[in-house]
Design an enzyme around this catalytic site. Sequence first.
Site, PDB file in Angstrom:
ATOM      1  N   ASN A 158       2.401 -15.315  37.769  1.00 26.73           N
ATOM      2  CA  ASN A 158       3.663 -15.993  37.447  1.00 26.73           C
ATOM      3  C   ASN A 158       3.887 -17.135  38.425  1.00 26.73           C
ATOM      4  O   ASN A 158       3.633 -16.993  39.619  1.00 26.73           O
ATOM      5  CB  ASN A 158       4.840 -14.994  37.535  1.00 26.73           C
ATOM      6  CG  ASN A 158       6.029 -15.444  36.720  1.00 26.73           C
ATOM      7  OD1 ASN A 158       5.920 -15.571  35.502  1.00 26.73           O
ATOM      8  ND2 ASN A 158       7.142 -15.719  37.357  1.00 26.73           N
ATOM      9  N   ASP A 200       7.486 -13.362  19.560  1.00 26.60           N
ATOM     10  CA  ASP A 200       6.883 -14.464  18.796  1.00 26.60           C
ATOM     11  C   ASP A 200       5.622 -14.076  18.029  1.00 26.60           C
ATOM     12  O   ASP A 200       5.052 -14.911  17.313  1.00 26.60           O
ATOM     13  CB  ASP A 200       6.593 -15.653  19.722  1.00 26.60           C
ATOM     14  CG  ASP A 200       5.700 -15.286  20.931  1.00 26.60           C
ATOM     15  OD1 ASP A 200       4.877 -14.354  20.813  1.00 26.60           O
ATOM     16  OD2 ASP A 200       5.836 -15.945  21.978  1.00 26.60           O
ATOM     17  N   HIS A 208      10.765  -5.727  22.905  1.00 26.34           N
ATOM     18  CA  HIS A 208      12.021  -6.372  22.501  1.00 26.34           C
ATOM     19  C   HIS A 208      12.031  -6.781  21.034  1.00 26.34           C
ATOM     20  O   HIS A 208      12.815  -7.634  20.630  1.00 26.34           O
ATOM     21  CB  HIS A 208      12.305  -7.581  23.409  1.00 26.34           C
ATOM     22  CG  HIS A 208      12.560  -7.183  24.839  1.00 26.34           C
ATOM     23  ND1 HIS A 208      12.551  -8.079  25.886  1.00 26.34           N
ATOM     24  CD2 HIS A 208      12.823  -5.969  25.397  1.00 26.34           C
ATOM     25  CE1 HIS A 208      12.810  -7.429  27.030  1.00 26.34           C
ATOM     26  NE2 HIS A 208      12.962  -6.152  26.751  1.00 26.34           N
ATOM     27  N   THR A 241       4.793 -20.462  26.889  1.00 26.23           N
ATOM     28  CA  THR A 241       5.321 -21.824  27.106  1.00 26.23           C
ATOM     29  C   THR A 241       4.274 -22.874  26.739  1.00 26.23           C
ATOM     30  O   THR A 241       4.621 -23.934  26.215  1.00 26.23           O
ATOM     31  CB  THR A 241       5.809 -22.024  28.560  1.00 26.23           C
ATOM     32  OG1 THR A 241       4.767 -21.645  29.457  1.00 26.23           O
ATOM     33  CG2 THR A 241       7.055 -21.211  28.856  1.00 26.23           C
TER      34      THR A 241
HETATM   35  P1  NAD Z   1      11.705 -15.405  31.753  1.00 27.00           P
HETATM   36  O1  NAD Z   1      12.095 -16.678  31.079  1.00 27.00           O
HETATM   37  O2  NAD Z   1      12.767 -14.654  32.456  1.00 27.00           O
HETATM   38  O3  NAD Z   1      10.545 -15.720  32.850  1.00 27.00           O
HETATM   39  C1  NAD Z   1       9.400 -16.437  32.501  1.00 27.00           C
HETATM   40  C2  NAD Z   1       8.606 -16.674  33.780  1.00 27.00           C
HETATM   41  O4  NAD Z   1       7.365 -17.281  33.420  1.00 27.00           O
HETATM   42  C3  NAD Z   1       9.307 -17.609  34.770  1.00 27.00           C
HETATM   43  O5  NAD Z   1       9.364 -16.994  36.037  1.00 27.00           O
HETATM   44  C4  NAD Z   1       8.419 -18.855  34.782  1.00 27.00           C
HETATM   45  O6  NAD Z   1       8.345 -19.461  36.049  1.00 27.00           O
HETATM   46  C5  NAD Z   1       7.065 -18.315  34.362  1.00 27.00           C
HETATM   47  N1  NAD Z   1       6.233 -19.277  33.656  1.00 27.00           N
HETATM   48  C6  NAD Z   1       6.556 -19.989  32.548  1.00 27.00           C
HETATM   49  N2  NAD Z   1       5.511 -20.718  32.110  1.00 27.00           N
HETATM   50  C7  NAD Z   1       4.486 -20.466  32.996  1.00 27.00           C
HETATM   51  C8  NAD Z   1       3.140 -20.916  33.094  1.00 27.00           C
HETATM   52  N3  NAD Z   1       2.611 -21.742  32.167  1.00 27.00           N
HETATM   53  N4  NAD Z   1       2.381 -20.468  34.124  1.00 27.00           N
HETATM   54  C9  NAD Z   1       2.896 -19.610  35.067  1.00 27.00           C
HETATM   55  N5  NAD Z   1       4.169 -19.130  34.996  1.00 27.00           N
HETATM   56  C10 NAD Z   1       4.946 -19.552  33.975  1.00 27.00           C
HETATM   57  O7  NAD Z   1      10.938 -14.522  30.691  1.00 27.00           O
HETATM   58  P2  NAD Z   1      10.872 -12.932  30.524  1.00 27.00           P
HETATM   59  O8  NAD Z   1      10.729 -12.278  31.856  1.00 27.00           O
HETATM   60  O9  NAD Z   1       9.890 -12.666  29.454  1.00 27.00           O
HETATM   61  O10 NAD Z   1      12.318 -12.548  29.971  1.00 27.00           O
HETATM   62  C11 NAD Z   1      12.834 -13.289  28.888  1.00 27.00           C
HETATM   63  C12 NAD Z   1      13.324 -12.437  27.715  1.00 27.00           C
HETATM   64  O11 NAD Z   1      13.615 -13.302  26.630  1.00 27.00           O
HETATM   65  C13 NAD Z   1      12.276 -11.516  27.195  1.00 27.00           C
HETATM   66  O12 NAD Z   1      12.856 -10.275  27.166  1.00 27.00           O
HETATM   67  C14 NAD Z   1      11.940 -11.984  25.781  1.00 27.00           C
HETATM   68  O13 NAD Z   1      12.310 -10.966  24.849  1.00 27.00           O
HETATM   69  C15 NAD Z   1      12.796 -13.143  25.493  1.00 27.00           C
HETATM   70  N6  NAD Z   1      12.060 -14.418  25.214  1.00 27.00           N
HETATM   71  C16 NAD Z   1      10.934 -14.396  24.447  1.00 27.00           C
HETATM   72  C17 NAD Z   1      10.254 -15.577  24.179  1.00 27.00           C
HETATM   73  C18 NAD Z   1       9.004 -15.507  23.340  1.00 27.00           C
HETATM   74  O14 NAD Z   1       8.870 -14.600  22.516  1.00 27.00           O
HETATM   75  N7  NAD Z   1       8.058 -16.416  23.525  1.00 27.00           N
HETATM   76  C19 NAD Z   1      10.705 -16.788  24.703  1.00 27.00           C
HETATM   77  C20 NAD Z   1      11.890 -16.779  25.483  1.00 27.00           C
HETATM   78  C21 NAD Z   1      12.539 -15.576  25.728  1.00 27.00           C
END
Ligand code: NAD
Length: 263
Positions: free
Chosen positions: A229, A113, A130, A35
Site C-alpha cells: 500500500n 467492482d 462488501h 485505481t
Molecule cells: P481506501 O480508499 O480506504 O484505501 C485505499 C488505499 O490504497 C489507500 O491507502 C491508497 O493510498 C492506496 N492506493 C491506491 N492506489 C494505489 C496504488 N496504485 N498503489 C499503491 N497504493 C495505492 O480503500 P479500502 O481500504 O478498500 O476501503 C474502501 C471501501 O470502499 C471498501 O470497503 C470498498 O468496499 C469500497 N470501495 C470499493 C471500490 C472498488 O470496488 N474498486 C472503490 C472505492 C471504494
Amino acid sequence: MLDGEVPAVSDVATVAGWVRDASAVTVLTGAGISTDSGIPDFRGPQGVWTVNPGAQRISDIRVYVADPQVRRQAWRNRRQHPAWSAQPNAAHRALVALERSGRLRALVTQNIDELHQRAGNDPAVVLELHGTLFWVSCLSCSDRTPMADALARVDAGEEDPHCLRCGGLLKSATVSFGQPLDQAVLAAAVTAVAECDLLLAVGSSLTVQPAAGLVTVAADVGARVVIVNAEPTPYDHLAAALIREPIGTALPALVADLPERAR
Ligand code: NAD
C-alpha cells in the site's frame, strides 16, 4: 515487533521468494488495486472521500433509508460508476497467475467492482466481503435482481426505483455503513486467513472493520503478513514486509515466474 516499529523488509525480490515458498496465500484486496483501472479509491490522495468528505454520508444505510434525495443521488452515482467500463489491470492479472500457480487459498476483497472475477480468478475463490455493485437487493424482501435492470428503469425516468415484488426500497447489493456483512462470507474469509501461511494485504487503508481485523487473525496464527500500500496503515506494525511501490508494478513482480505447485 513493537508497536510503531517498521519492518526491515521492503524489497519486492525478498517477498517474491516468500510467495514462491508459501503453500497457502490468502489475499485481502481494497480499492487501491482498482485505481489503475480508473476506479477511484475512497481515502487515497485522489480518493472520493478525500476530495469530497461529504460524500461519505451517502454510504450510511440510515441516511439512505431516511432521505429520498440521497437515494436519487445514489442512483445517479451508480449510473455513472466507472466500474461499468473498467477493465482489470496488471495487478488483477497477477492474482490470476497466483491462483494458477496453485498457491491461492482465497481472494478476500472489499471491492464491489467484480474485477477479480473478470480478470479470470475462479469466482469460487473470491470472497466479496462488501458485496457487489452488479446486483440490487430489496431492503424489505431481500429480492435480488441485476443492477442492469434497475439502471434501465433509472434511464427510463424513475429517479428512485422501488422493488417490483414488494414495493420496498432498492439498493446496490453492497454493504453500507450500518449494514451487517454476510456472515457466511465473513466466516469463510476468517477461515481462509487462519489457514494461510502468507497474507497479502493489497491496496487497502485497513480502516474498515471487520475486514482490517483479518490482518490480526493472520498475525495471531503466525502467518507472514505483507502489506502492499502506498500509504501507512494502522496494521503496519504486524507486517513482516511493507511494500510502498505502486501496486500495478509490485504485484506482477511478486508473482513473476512462479513455478506451479503440486496440489
Ligand atoms: P481506501 O480508499 O480506504 O484505501 C485505499 C488505499 O490504497 C489507500 O491507502 C491508497 O493510498 C492506496 N492506493 C491506491 N492506489 C494505489 C496504488 N496504485 N498503489 C499503491 N497504493 C495505492 O480503500 P479500502 O481500504 O478498500 O476501503 C474502501 C471501501 O470502499 C471498501 O470497503 C470498498 O468496499 C469500497 N470501495 C470499493 C471500490 C472498488 O470496488 N474498486 C472503490 C472505492 C471504494
